[in-house]
Design an enzyme around this catalytic site. Structure first.
Site, PDB file in Angstrom:
ATOM      1  N   CYS A 181       5.839  74.211  29.415  1.00  0.00           N
ATOM      2  CA  CYS A 181       6.855  73.658  30.328  1.00  0.00           C
ATOM      3  C   CYS A 181       7.036  74.517  31.587  1.00  0.00           C
ATOM      4  CB  CYS A 181       8.210  73.494  29.628  1.00  0.00           C
ATOM      5  SG  CYS A 181       8.183  72.411  28.191  1.00  0.00           S
ATOM      6  N   ALA A 182       6.008  75.279  31.943  1.00  0.00           N
ATOM      7  CA  ALA A 182       6.123  76.172  33.101  1.00  0.00           C
ATOM      8  C   ALA A 182       4.842  76.145  33.922  1.00  0.00           C
ATOM      9  CB  ALA A 182       6.447  77.585  32.641  1.00  0.00           C
TER      10      ALA A 182
END
Length: 378
Positions: free
Chosen positions: A333-334
């Site tokens: 998620c980055a």
């Protein structure tokens, strides 16, 4: 199972956490919704949770500790309080989607990114200083990269913000519970964190530490206070806590906070850094494996990423899972962090530690990785 995915959620909790959740479900009602014993007990528990957080994070007023669903909830509250269309916001190159997506959703926001190579905090600080021009109305920075464990120089960045009068928001998702987060020293407008990671609380809990300025609401509704007026109360924490509280979660989080306070963030950090260094050293000895490790253990939290030449990270993660070792693989998620570090196309395999992991578990993980790659090369 060997659980090495605490950067997502600490699965192993102090026994008191589950016990507190069970007790709350049996004995507690809604705080502020009655003068009877179950409601009063819930109110006492929620306030005790705020007090424990205020003690851990050096805040004078427990009422400036807002109970949230998770760090994402808190970051949305902070960002949508401070940022408007047309604003310029400065962030690091290691931010999570919990920061970048709310900024994108506002629309019309100019996002500047302070970039520097991994594990080079002085260069990152120079990038922040160079880009913090008068147009910048807010600075948001993660304390520790959720992908690489890189500890960013947030104290120095916060000082830059104070000197230039720019509000500072700290994402403490990977640091709360193992690194010092001193709100009095940082002077941050907000600091957001989950309850279910380094604070050893249940999922669905989090904290937003408010520095004292005005705040905007995301939700409106009942608070058990100021019921005659149709506007949300101006005072904290009620202004940001519409609806029924997650009291079982708050009770569990309280016990997680007490665990961290008893053990000490320094003790937890040194333990996690020792495990991380042990894993990094073992992985670095394997042919074809690239390890993203700081030059010294002090520059990295208990999070470590690696890649293996010619092997898909998702395949490695799934294979380790079948061997009884829980890790995470992919972009975590980055994507911005991967873009900065040059791993956007491949992602990484991530291992992350907690106070409950042991050196023996690290050794078994390393043995499994060696076995996995030997099998793939035959």
């Amino acid at each position: 199972m060997i659980y090495l995915d605490s950067a997502a959620t600490t699965l192993q909790k102090p026994p008191a956490v589950a016990q507190a959740v069970t007790r709350a479900m049996k004995c507690m009602a809604s705080p502020g919704r009655g003068g009877h014993r179950p409601a009063m007990l819930a109110a006492e528990t929620a306030f005790a949770c705020r007090q424990a957080a205020a003690r851990l994070f050096h805040m004078d007023n427990p009422e400036q500790v807002v109970l949230t669903f998770n760090a994402t909830h808190g970051l949305n509250l902070a960002i949508k309080t401070l940022v408007r269309p047309g604003d310029t916001v400065l962030i690091s190159g290691y931010e999570h989607n919990a920061v970048t997506r709310p900024l994108a959703a506002i629309g019309g926001v100019t996002i500047r990114t302070a970039r520097s190579p991994l594990f080079q905090p002085e260069e990152l600080l120079r990038s922040f200083a160079a880009q913090m021009t008068p147009e910048v109305s807010c600075v948001i920075c993660t304390h520790v990269s959720n992908v690489f464990g890189y500890i960013l120089p947030v104290e120095e960045i916060a000082l830059l913000c104070r000197r230039r009068g720019v509000p500072f928001v700290l994402d403490a998702s990977q640091s709360a519970g193992c690194l010092p987060v001193d709100m009095a020293e940082l002077g941050a407008a907000f600091a957001a964190m989950p309850g279910h990671k380094g604070l050893y609380g249940p999922q669905g809990t989090g904290l937003l530490l408010c520095g004292g300025g005005a705040v905007r609401t995301l939700l409106e509704g009942g608070t058990g206070s100021a019921s005659l007026q149709q506007e949300m109360p101006e005072f904290l924490p009620d202004r940001l806590e519409a609806g029924t509280h997650n009291i079982p979660g708050a009770a569990g989080l309280l016990e997680g906070l007490r665990f961290v306070l008893r053990k000490g963030t320094g003790t937890i950090l040194r333990h996690e850094q020792g495990l991380c260094a042990r894993a990094a050293e073992g992985l670095a000895r394997m042919d074809g494996v690239t390890v993203f490790a700081a030059p010294s253990p002090e520059g990295q939290g208990g999070v470590l990423s690696f890649t293996a030449e010619g092997t898909d990270c998702e395949d490695v993660g799934q294979a380790l899972g079948r061997m009884g070792i829980a890790v995470r693989a992919g972009l975590h998620c980055a994507p911005l962090a991967h873009c900065t570090a040059g791993t956007l196309e491949t992602g990484t395999v991530r291992v992350s530690f907690s106070a409950f992991n042991t050196p023996q578990e690290v050794d078994r993980f390393l043995c499994a990785v060696r076995s996995l790659f030997r099998l793939k090369r035959r």
